[in-house]
Design an enzyme around this catalytic site. Structure first.
Site, PDB file in Angstrom:
ATOM      1  N   LYS B  32       0.852  -1.200   0.000  1.00 39.02           N
ATOM      2  CA  LYS B  32       0.000   0.000   0.000  1.00 39.02           C
ATOM      3  C   LYS B  32       0.882   1.243   0.000  1.00 39.02           C
ATOM      4  O   LYS B  32       1.929   1.263   0.658  1.00 39.02           O
ATOM      5  CB  LYS B  32      -0.905  -0.036   1.238  1.00 39.02           C
ATOM      6  N   SER B 107      -9.620   1.698   2.860  1.00 35.79           N
ATOM      7  CA  SER B 107      -8.809   2.478   1.949  1.00 35.79           C
ATOM      8  C   SER B 107      -7.753   1.659   1.208  1.00 35.79           C
ATOM      9  O   SER B 107      -7.197   2.138   0.226  1.00 35.79           O
ATOM     10  CB  SER B 107      -8.118   3.605   2.719  1.00 35.79           C
ATOM     11  N   SER B 131      -9.789  -0.479   7.043  1.00 35.91           N
ATOM     12  CA  SER B 131      -9.221  -0.305   5.697  1.00 35.91           C
ATOM     13  C   SER B 131      -8.564  -1.535   5.094  1.00 35.91           C
ATOM     14  O   SER B 131      -8.253  -1.539   3.910  1.00 35.91           O
ATOM     15  CB  SER B 131      -8.221   0.856   5.696  1.00 35.91           C
TER      16      SER B 131
END
Lengths: 89, 429
Positions: B32, B107, B131
């Site tokens: 990420k 996210s 997330s």
């Protein structure tokens, strides 16, 4: 109730620019969100749990760290190994 | 150049480079884009970090490289982790590989989509209020938020320090457990890290495990088809020898307000570092400090980030601190106490991960309605307990997730139960 003026003031405190045409949208959303947060008013008053520790000291130790060159490499402006910043005075 | 990325899962693609030899040898991994990678641009999905190249690796990145994993790229995300759709990215939305008219969740949506589409075997995500688990549920993969403190946050670009953890995402529980094994070593550079390395291979024996089903996880706001799917998944666990216990978590009522007040307050302080001086976007240095600062942040931050920083500033400001921030901490304490009480009676808590299936692109344009969708994931972050999302049956062709929450540092049982459930779905039943 949050007004447009309040939003402008908060933006100033947060150091975030805000365009005048955004004010209505932000004001409306802030009111909606803060109305929801008002649920917290119903949480009974109670002492928060505190961790019984404070001020833990230790001697300074020197450990390996990044070089000055590595640290300044990402700065948009540098001068003589220092980082440039906007005017303060 | 590079590989095709039909779902816009990646912000940066990397030259595959093998560094070490070990338990992840030959495994591809996506990272990420809020996790620092030395020499590889790291944007947090934000314009404000355009051009930023970290001079060091996050602890978790060093760990996966040392074990032989190959970093394929940096994945798309809601800016700084603020969102549950990956639409709040300066680099455009990621599409859900299962249905490209839908969001992948967020996210860590890029990580979720990359794993679900088979572009990588493993991914690292981060979970502040769901997330990792939300994209796992929406994309039909497995995602784990470890106990707070179990994985070092060194090199994770901070958004809400007291809530967030780095965690593994993969298509199987075994791979998630393996990646947790690799990243959960102690690191003195994160002062909240706890020396609790994870070293356990999944075991599907869940005979006698007690599973609590809080009514709040199946009630108002939860799509009844999703609730029914999760109930069926829990029945499978009962067939494997688990016992279920109906229960209640009254603190859920205030959990979402407590969560958003806390994360916005922490964000308002954390994101103060983006001043256009040390890294990222810059303005004209001849301007006055505040003017330059305000302009660079207006230009560099998206609307959701500005909204949260402003609301966080408000919640901490004189006259409102007691009404919002302090009350939120009391409500947070009540969530912790609820978990502590329930975990004297049960070993795990089960419910849906998300109250609905994946949203349509553009469906959650109103911030509050987007926040409300986090209600089932934020309690684990507020308390710091571990939680996993494991895929259960589809609802109208769209994935849903079974969420299993455990005691502090009891990832073992969380993973075993998820593994036991996964085995029942593999037997074709």
């Amino acid at each position: 109730m949050i007004t447009r003026l309040d939003v402008q003031h908060i933006a100033e405190l947060a150091d975030i620019g805000i365009a005048s045409e955004e004010l209505d949208e932000f004001t409306h959303q802030f009111n909606e969100i803060l109305d929801y947060f008002d649920l917290l008013d119903q949480v009974p008053e109670q002492e928060c749990q505190r961790i019984p520790e404070c001020n833990i000291w230790r001697e300074d130790e020197i450990i390996p760290a990044l070089s000055q060159e590595e640290i300044t490499r990402n700065a948009p402006g540098t001068e003589g190994g220092f980082i440039r910043a906007p005017r303060v005075m | 150049m590079g590989f095709p990325d039909p779902y816009n899962a990646f912000i940066t693609q990397c030259e595959p480079e093998k560094k070490g030899e070990g338990r992840l040898s030959g495994y591809t991994i996506a990272i990420k884009d809020n996790i620092s990678t030395r020499g590889i641009p790291t944007t947090c999905g934000s314009r404000i970090l355009e051009g930023y190249i970290p001079p060091y690796n996050a602890f978790a990145v060093d760990r996966v490289l040392a074990e032989g994993a190959i970093i394929v790229g940096k994945t798309n995300m809601d800016e700084f982790g603020m969102g549950n759709t990956t639409e709040n990215s300066a680099y455009g939305p990621t599409l859900n590989p299962v249905d490209t008219s839908r969001v992948p969740g967020g996210s860590s949506g890029g990580s979720g989509a990359a794993v679900a589409a088979g572009m990588v075997r493993l991914a690292l995500g981060t979970d502040t209020g769901g997330s990792i688990r939300c994209p796992a549920a929406f994309c039909g993969i497995v995602g784990l938020k470890p106990t707070y403190g179990r994985v070092s946050r060194y090199g994770l670009i901070a958004y809400a320090n007291s809530l967030e953890q780095i965690g593994p995402m993969a298509r199987s529980v075994e791979d998630v457990a393996l990646l947790l094994n690799v990243i959960s070593a102690y690191d003195s550079r994160d002062s909240t890290a706890v020396p609790k390395p994870y070293d356990h291979a999944p075991d599907p024996n869940i005979q006698g495990v007690r599973i609590g089903l809080p009514e709040e996880f199946f009630g108002e706001g939860v799509d009844h088809r999703v609730a029914a799917t999760v109930y069926r998944a829990v029945e499978r666990l009962e067939e494997q020898g688990a016992e279920t216990v109906p229960c209640s978590m009254p603190s859920m009522q205030y959990a979402l307000s407590a969560y958003y007040t806390t994360c916005m307050s922490e964000a308002s302080s954390n994101l103060g570092r983006y001043d256009g001086v040390r890294y990222g976007l810059a303005d004209d240095f001849r301007k006055h400090w505040h003017q330059a600062f305000q302009e660079v942040r207006q230009k560099g931050f998206g609307k959701e980030v500005r909204r949260r920083v402003m609301l966080g500033t408000f919640a901490l400001s004189s006259g409102y601190y007691g009404k919002y921030y302090l009350k939120a901490q009391t409500a947070r304490e009540n969530v912790r106490a609820d978990f502590a009480r329930l975990f004297t009676m049960v070993d795990l808590i089960a419910g849906p991960t998300m109250p609905t299936v994946a949203f349509r692109l553009g469906e959650k344009s109103d911030p509050l309605s987007s926040y409300l969708a986090d209600i089932l994931t934020v309690p684990a972050n507020l308390a710091g307990v571990p939680a996993i999302s494991v895929p259960c049956e589809n609802v109208h062709g769209l994935p849903t997730g079974l969420q299993l929450i455990g005691r502090y540092y009891d990832e073992e049982r969380v993973i075993d139960a998820a593994y036991a459930y996964e085995q029942t779905t593999k037997k074709g039943g």
